[in-house]
Design an enzyme around this catalytic site. Structure first.
Site, PDB file in Angstrom:
ATOM      1  N   GLY A   1       0.805  -1.155   0.151  1.00 43.16           N
ATOM      2  CA  GLY A   1      -0.069  -0.009   0.167  1.00 43.16           C
ATOM      3  C   GLY A   1       0.758   1.323   0.171  1.00 43.16           C
ATOM      4  N   SER A   2       1.986   1.319  -0.745  1.00 43.48           N
ATOM      5  CA  SER A   2       2.684   2.547  -0.589  1.00 43.48           C
ATOM      6  C   SER A   2       2.093   3.557  -1.467  1.00 43.48           C
ATOM      7  CB  SER A   2       4.351   2.266  -0.972  1.00 43.48           C
ATOM      8  OG  SER A   2       4.390   1.778  -2.357  1.00 43.48           O
ATOM      9  N   ASN A   3       1.413   2.948  -2.591  1.00 39.67           N
ATOM     10  CA  ASN A   3       0.660   4.094  -3.483  1.00 39.67           C
ATOM     11  C   ASN A   3      -0.299   4.622  -2.687  1.00 39.67           C
ATOM     12  OD1 ASN A   3       2.012   4.326  -6.328  1.00 39.67           O
ATOM     13  ND2 ASN A   3       2.186   1.973  -5.791  1.00 39.67           N
TER      14      ASN A   3
ATOM     15  N   MET B   1      -4.540  -7.207  -6.484  1.00 40.62           N
ATOM     16  CA  MET B   1      -4.007  -8.616  -7.260  1.00 40.62           C
ATOM     17  C   MET B   1      -5.153  -9.356  -7.769  1.00 40.62           C
ATOM     18  SD  MET B   1      -0.729  -7.881  -7.199  1.00 40.62           S
ATOM     19  CE  MET B   1      -0.002  -9.387  -7.895  1.00 40.62           C
ATOM     20  N   ARG B   2      -6.144  -8.910  -7.897  1.00 38.30           N
ATOM     21  CA  ARG B   2      -7.225  -9.709  -8.519  1.00 38.30           C
ATOM     22  C   ARG B   2      -7.834  -9.094  -9.969  1.00 38.30           C
ATOM     23  NH1 ARG B   2     -10.593 -13.258  -6.014  1.00 38.30           N
ATOM     24  NH2 ARG B   2     -12.428 -12.592  -7.330  1.00 38.30           N
TER      25      ARG B   2
ATOM     26  N   ASN C   1      -5.349   2.288 -13.151  1.00 41.74           N
ATOM     27  CA  ASN C   1      -4.426   1.425 -12.666  1.00 41.74           C
ATOM     28  C   ASN C   1      -2.878   1.971 -12.743  1.00 41.74           C
ATOM     29  OD1 ASN C   1      -3.374  -1.274 -11.604  1.00 41.74           O
ATOM     30  ND2 ASN C   1      -2.865  -1.698 -13.680  1.00 41.74           N
TER      31      ASN C   1
ATOM     32  N   HIS D   1       1.137   0.848 -13.261  1.00 43.21           N
ATOM     33  CA  HIS D   1       2.042  -0.333 -13.509  1.00 43.21           C
ATOM     34  C   HIS D   1       3.302  -0.071 -13.922  1.00 43.21           C
ATOM     35  CE1 HIS D   1       2.377  -4.449 -15.220  1.00 43.21           C
ATOM     36  NE2 HIS D   1       3.589  -3.983 -16.117  1.00 43.21           N
TER      37      HIS D   1
HETATM   38  C1  GRF Z   1       3.091  -1.060  -7.562  1.00 44.39           C
HETATM   39  O1  GRF Z   1       4.226  -1.434  -8.024  1.00 44.39           O
HETATM   40  C2  GRF Z   1       2.130  -0.996  -8.694  1.00 44.39           C
HETATM   41  O2  GRF Z   1       2.761  -0.378  -9.966  1.00 44.39           O
HETATM   42  C3  GRF Z   1       1.824  -2.523  -8.954  1.00 44.39           C
HETATM   43  O3  GRF Z   1       1.654  -3.002  -7.717  1.00 44.39           O
HETATM   44  C4  GRF Z   1       2.600  -2.462  -6.905  1.00 44.39           C
HETATM   45  C5  GRF Z   1       1.962  -1.977  -5.474  1.00 44.39           C
HETATM   46  O4  GRF Z   1       2.810  -1.485  -4.523  1.00 44.39           O
HETATM   47  N1  GRF Z   1       0.478  -2.457  -9.932  1.00 44.39           N
HETATM   48  P1  GRF Z   1       2.208  -0.723  -3.422  1.00 44.39           P
HETATM   49  O5  GRF Z   1       1.108  -1.928  -2.642  1.00 44.39           O
HETATM   50  O6  GRF Z   1       1.487   0.568  -3.643  1.00 44.39           O
HETATM   51  O7  GRF Z   1       3.459  -0.564  -2.498  1.00 44.39           O
END
Ligand code: GRF
Length: 202
Positions: A11-13, A91-92, A108, A110
């Protein structure tokens, strides 16, 4: 605009979005209303809890179809009047019905320059391939995996001194800059989608 962030892991994003929201950088009226997660123990849930954001944890049950699972989530999103779904390491794969309902309102991120290195191993595959430039893509979600219209792409250089870990770090830093910006553009109504082409209105 009410936003739901979908997560499965670290969940860093999500954290970057929460912090940007705290600084008022997601656009006027933007609020992260809920975090949806398919993994009960995910660290992302702690981050959401600390920020006081409602969480909806939906662990897939064995006998449930993808459509049934998605309908449960859709019901909550409808009830909350969610205007934008932000996938951040979820992841789904979402069903056609879900994509239909949130088409053009679901994005999304990526960790590669799509269409190169689709799928879950985007960073490692690019590193192992030996590319000199990889990067980050923010795109609309369509039925085909990692293949929706591109909203934003930024390159990340791979130096000879980079390790898998240092590259990962650089990619994540780039993600954390880009994702809040992409959300803000959406909230401000500045992303125009025309077939596969995305125009950012200045
Ligand atoms: C990120 O690298 C994103 O690009 C990919 O999954 C990862 C999620 O990282 N879809 P986080 O859980 O946000 O740290």
């Amino acid at each position: 605009m009410k936003i739901a962030v979908f997560v499965s892991g670290n969940g860093s994003n999500l954290q970057a979005l929460i912090e940007a929201s705290g600084r008022g950088e997601l656009g006027d009226g933007a609020v992260i209303s809920m975090v949806v997660c398919d993994k009960p123990g995910a660290f992302a849930l702690e981050r959401a809890g600390k920020a006081g954001i409602r969480t909806f944890v939906a662990e897939p049950a064995g006998e449930e179809t993808r459509e049934e699972y998605d309908r449960k989530i859709l019901a909550v999103l409808r009830e909350e009047k969610i205007g934008l779904v932000v996938l951040a390491g979820f992841m789904r794969i979402l069903s056609e019905g879900f994509v239909k309902e949130y088409g053009g309102r679901m994005i999304n991120i990526h960790p590669s320059l799509l269409p190169a290195f689709r799928g879950t191993g985007g960073i490692k595959e690019a590193f192992d391939y030996g590319v000199k430039v990889t990067g980050v893509t923010v795109h609309f979600v369509e039925n085909e995996l990692d293949a929706g219209p591109v909203i934003m792409q930024e390159p990340v250089r791979v130096e000879e001194t980079d390790t898998m870990e240092s590259l990962e770090e650089k990619i994540h830093r780039q993600e954390h800059r880009m994702y809040p910006e992409a959300v803000r553009l959406f909230v401000e109504g500045r992303i125009r989608l025309e077939g596969r082409k995305v125009e950012i209105i200045k």
